[in-house]
Design a protein around this motif. Structure first.
Motif, mmCIF file in Angstrom:
data_model
loop_
_atom_site.group_PDB
_atom_site.id
_atom_site.type_symbol
_atom_site.label_atom_id
_atom_site.label_comp_id
_atom_site.label_asym_id
_atom_site.label_seq_id
_atom_site.Cartn_x
_atom_site.Cartn_y
_atom_site.Cartn_z
ATOM 1 N N SER A 274 0.814 -1.221 0.000
ATOM 2 C CA SER A 274 0.000 0.000 0.000
ATOM 3 C C SER A 274 0.848 1.272 0.000
ATOM 4 N N LEU A 275 2.096 1.152 0.424
ATOM 5 C CA LEU A 275 2.975 2.329 0.418
ATOM 6 C C LEU A 275 3.169 2.876 -0.985
ATOM 7 N N MET A 276 3.025 2.032 -1.980
ATOM 8 C CA MET A 276 3.179 2.458 -3.372
ATOM 9 C C MET A 276 1.844 2.778 -4.045
ATOM 10 N N ALA A 277 0.751 2.690 -3.270
ATOM 11 C CA ALA A 277 -0.576 3.031 -3.807
ATOM 12 C C ALA A 277 -0.959 4.417 -3.304
ATOM 13 N N GLN A 278 -0.479 5.433 -3.973
ATOM 14 C CA GLN A 278 -0.735 6.820 -3.590
ATOM 15 C C GLN A 278 -1.575 7.509 -4.656
ATOM 16 N N LYS A 279 -2.057 8.713 -4.329
ATOM 17 C CA LYS A 279 -2.831 9.518 -5.287
ATOM 18 C C LYS A 279 -4.012 8.724 -5.861
ATOM 19 N N ASN A 280 -4.733 8.042 -4.957
ATOM 20 C CA ASN A 280 -5.936 7.277 -5.326
ATOM 21 C C ASN A 280 -5.645 6.045 -6.183
ATOM 22 N N ALA A 281 -4.396 5.604 -6.223
ATOM 23 C CA ALA A 281 -4.078 4.382 -6.975
ATOM 24 C C ALA A 281 -4.658 3.173 -6.232
ATOM 25 N N PRO A 282 -5.200 2.201 -6.979
ATOM 26 C CA PRO A 282 -5.774 1.018 -6.329
ATOM 27 C C PRO A 282 -4.704 0.004 -5.936
ATOM 28 N N LEU A 283 -5.080 -0.886 -5.055
ATOM 29 C CA LEU A 283 -4.270 -2.053 -4.745
ATOM 30 C C LEU A 283 -4.809 -3.199 -5.600
ATOM 31 N N ARG A 284 -3.940 -3.832 -6.390
ATOM 32 C CA ARG A 284 -4.365 -4.908 -7.293
ATOM 33 C C ARG A 284 -4.132 -6.269 -6.647
ATOM 34 N N LEU A 285 -5.156 -7.090 -6.669
ATOM 35 C CA LEU A 285 -5.047 -8.462 -6.196
ATOM 36 C C LEU A 285 -5.251 -9.374 -7.402
ATOM 37 N N SER A 286 -4.180 -10.069 -7.798
ATOM 38 C CA SER A 286 -4.227 -10.936 -8.986
ATOM 39 C C SER A 286 -4.163 -12.398 -8.532
ATOM 40 N N PHE A 287 -5.221 -13.152 -8.853
ATOM 41 C CA PHE A 287 -5.335 -14.536 -8.420
ATOM 42 C C PHE A 287 -5.056 -15.476 -9.590
ATOM 43 N N SER A 288 -4.229 -16.481 -9.333
ATOM 44 C CA SER A 288 -4.005 -17.571 -10.280
ATOM 45 C C SER A 288 -3.841 -18.846 -9.458
ATOM 46 N N ASP A 289 -3.686 -19.982 -10.113
ATOM 47 C CA ASP A 289 -3.624 -21.250 -9.379
ATOM 48 C C ASP A 289 -2.570 -21.216 -8.265
ATOM 49 N N GLY A 290 -3.042 -21.280 -7.014
ATOM 50 C CA GLY A 290 -2.137 -21.388 -5.876
ATOM 51 C C GLY A 290 -1.438 -20.108 -5.470
ATOM 52 N N THR A 291 -1.714 -18.984 -6.142
ATOM 53 C CA THR A 291 -0.947 -17.761 -5.873
ATOM 54 C C THR A 291 -1.846 -16.520 -5.873
ATOM 55 N N GLU A 315 -10.193 -20.048 -13.116
ATOM 56 C CA GLU A 315 -9.739 -19.046 -14.075
ATOM 57 C C GLU A 315 -9.108 -17.863 -13.344
ATOM 58 N N PRO A 316 -7.917 -17.425 -13.784
ATOM 59 C CA PRO A 316 -7.277 -16.267 -13.135
ATOM 60 C C PRO A 316 -8.162 -15.024 -13.255
ATOM 61 N N PHE A 317 -8.139 -14.193 -12.238
ATOM 62 C CA PHE A 317 -8.781 -12.891 -12.368
ATOM 63 C C PHE A 317 -8.109 -11.892 -11.445
ATOM 64 N N GLU A 318 -8.384 -10.624 -11.705
ATOM 65 C CA GLU A 318 -7.746 -9.525 -10.982
ATOM 66 C C GLU A 318 -8.833 -8.583 -10.473
ATOM 67 N N ILE A 319 -8.681 -8.142 -9.236
ATOM 68 C CA ILE A 319 -9.646 -7.228 -8.631
ATOM 69 C C ILE A 319 -8.878 -6.114 -7.915
ATOM 70 N N GLY A 320 -9.432 -4.926 -7.913
ATOM 71 C CA GLY A 320 -8.769 -3.787 -7.280
ATOM 72 C C GLY A 320 -9.574 -3.259 -6.106
ATOM 73 N N PHE A 321 -8.870 -2.834 -5.047
ATOM 74 C CA PHE A 321 -9.528 -2.278 -3.871
ATOM 75 C C PHE A 321 -8.839 -0.988 -3.442
ATOM 76 N N ASN A 322 -9.586 -0.127 -2.776
ATOM 77 C CA ASN A 322 -8.992 1.014 -2.092
ATOM 78 C C ASN A 322 -8.059 0.467 -1.013
ATOM 79 N N PRO A 323 -6.763 0.832 -1.047
ATOM 80 C CA PRO A 323 -5.815 0.215 -0.104
ATOM 81 C C PRO A 323 -6.134 0.506 1.362
ATOM 82 N N GLU A 324 -6.595 1.716 1.646
ATOM 83 C CA GLU A 324 -6.929 2.061 3.034
ATOM 84 C C GLU A 324 -8.124 1.244 3.521
ATOM 85 N N PHE A 325 -9.140 1.112 2.676
ATOM 86 C CA PHE A 325 -10.327 0.369 3.068
ATOM 87 C C PHE A 325 -10.004 -1.107 3.269
#
Length: 370
Positions: A274-291, A315-325
């Motif tokens: 989250s330290l690198m998620a500044q200026k309203n940048a999202p936190l990306r969570l990328s899911f794939s098999d086992g990771t 199936e892999p997918f990616e979701i973004g969240f507000n890092p503070e939330f």
């Protein structure tokens, strides 16, 4: 009015009550603390900003009864610097001030108009119930971060508090995330309540509870007020008007992925990235098999990523969240493990305490740019 009291005790109680005194009201008396030593009752300090009121008892020797309102901040600052262990306060009506004597120091503090100081509500015996302090503090602490700070939507600045049978439930939402905490009580309550209480009032009560040993918090509700009693301290608050959202319809009935994860590990990674998620940048969570790979990028600042093993399949997918939330939800958990429930990149995610589901945190996703 004339009384004598321990300097240390007065300072401790002033630190508690001064937080409630108004800093913005046009009514001067609301920026003050009332010192009340009325015949037949315990001496006390009172403060209010008309939304929250606080009464704090004093162990003082009363030589002459009476009451006076003094500027809260100045009164606190003066007592904090006093040189001796004991002090006396005496209202001098003719001079419209209070004489404070402590050791070799003498202060004369101008009083504020006590006629403008409102009467604080008393407890309502007909609706009074008692809650275990530990359960109350834990429940407030887990949901309070989700309450809105936006005064244009006042109904969301509160925490919906309900108690009946052997259950205490609190709910808070700011429309971007939702917290629900259900706490099981060891003994059945002798009554019930439901009220939308300002989050600020409940958080203030938590601070008091952490400093005031008491096994129970008494709660009573009137027409538009709620009154809490804790170890001799009485906190009153207005109730919030309006209909609290039907939060149950926001919780999905089914999910696509349900992952059991270690709370500490995921929380630590989220904090770091989250330290690198500044200026309203999202936190990306990328899911794939086992990771699960958590990443963030802010132009002109930098980027970061870190992967952890997770029991994810499909199936892999990616979701973004507000890092503070996201961080708030993880830090609100009090269990070693959590259950992360996901539906799709554009549907809310759920963080729950495992097995019991006593704590549920729903968080809306952020649409990601590819």
């Amino acid at each position: 009015m004339k009384l004598s009291i321990s300097t240390a005790q007065l300072l401790t109680q002033l630190q508690t009550v001064t937080r409630v005194a108004s800093t913005r009201s046009a009514v001067q008396a609301l920026s003050g603390v009332m010192v009340s030593a009325v015949d037949g009752s315990t001496p006390e300090l009172l403060a209010t900003d008309t939304e929250i009121g606080l009464r704090v008892p004093l162990s003082a020797t009363v030589e002459r009864p009476g009451a006076a309102v003094l500027p809260a901040r100045l009164f606190h600052d003066v007592v904090r610097t006093l040189p001796a262990a004991e002090l006396t306060l005496e209202l001098r009506a003719a001079e419209q001030d209070v004489e404070l004597i402590c050791g070799s120091a003498t202060f004369h503090l101008r009083t504020l108009r006590s006629e403008d100081f409102p009467t604080l509500p008393a407890p309502y015996p007909d609706t009074r119930i008692e809650l275990p302090t530990a359960a109350f503090v834990q429940t407030v602490s887990q949901v309070a971060r989700s309450a809105s700070r936006d005064e244009t939507r006042p109904v969301l600045t509160g925490i919906l508090m309900s108690a009946s049978g052997q259950e205490l439930r609190m709910v808070a939402t700011d429309s971007y995330r939702l917290s629900v905490k259900v706490t099981a009580l060891t003994a059945a309550l002798e009554g019930s309540l439901e009220a939308n209480v300002p989050a600020r009032a409940l958080q203030e009560l938590v601070r008091i509870a952490q400093q005031t040993p008491s096994e129970a918090v008494a709660v009573s509700v009137g027409q538009n007020q709620v009154v809490f009693e804790l170890g001799g301290i009485v906190l009153s608050s207005r109730l919030i008007d309006g209909q609290f959202p039907n939060y149950r319809q926001l919780l999905p009935e089914s999910v696509e992925h349900e992952l059991r994860l270690a709370t500490a590990e995921l929380t630590d990674v989220v904090r770091r990235i989250s330290l690198m998620a500044q200026k309203n940048a999202p936190l990306r969570l990328s899911f794939s098999d086992g990771t699960l790979q958590i990443s963030a990028q802010t132009p002109d600042v930098g980027e970061a990523s870190e992967a952890i093993p997770v029991p994810f399949h499909g199936e892999p997918f990616e979701i973004g969240f507000n890092p503070e939330f996201l961080r708030d939800g993880l830090e609100s958990l009090d269990t070693d493990e959590l259950v992360l429930k996901l539906i799709s990149p554009l549907r809310p995610g759920l963080i729950e305490s495992p097995d019991t589901g006593e704590f549920v945190y729903l968080i809306m996703p952020i649409r990601l740019n590819v």
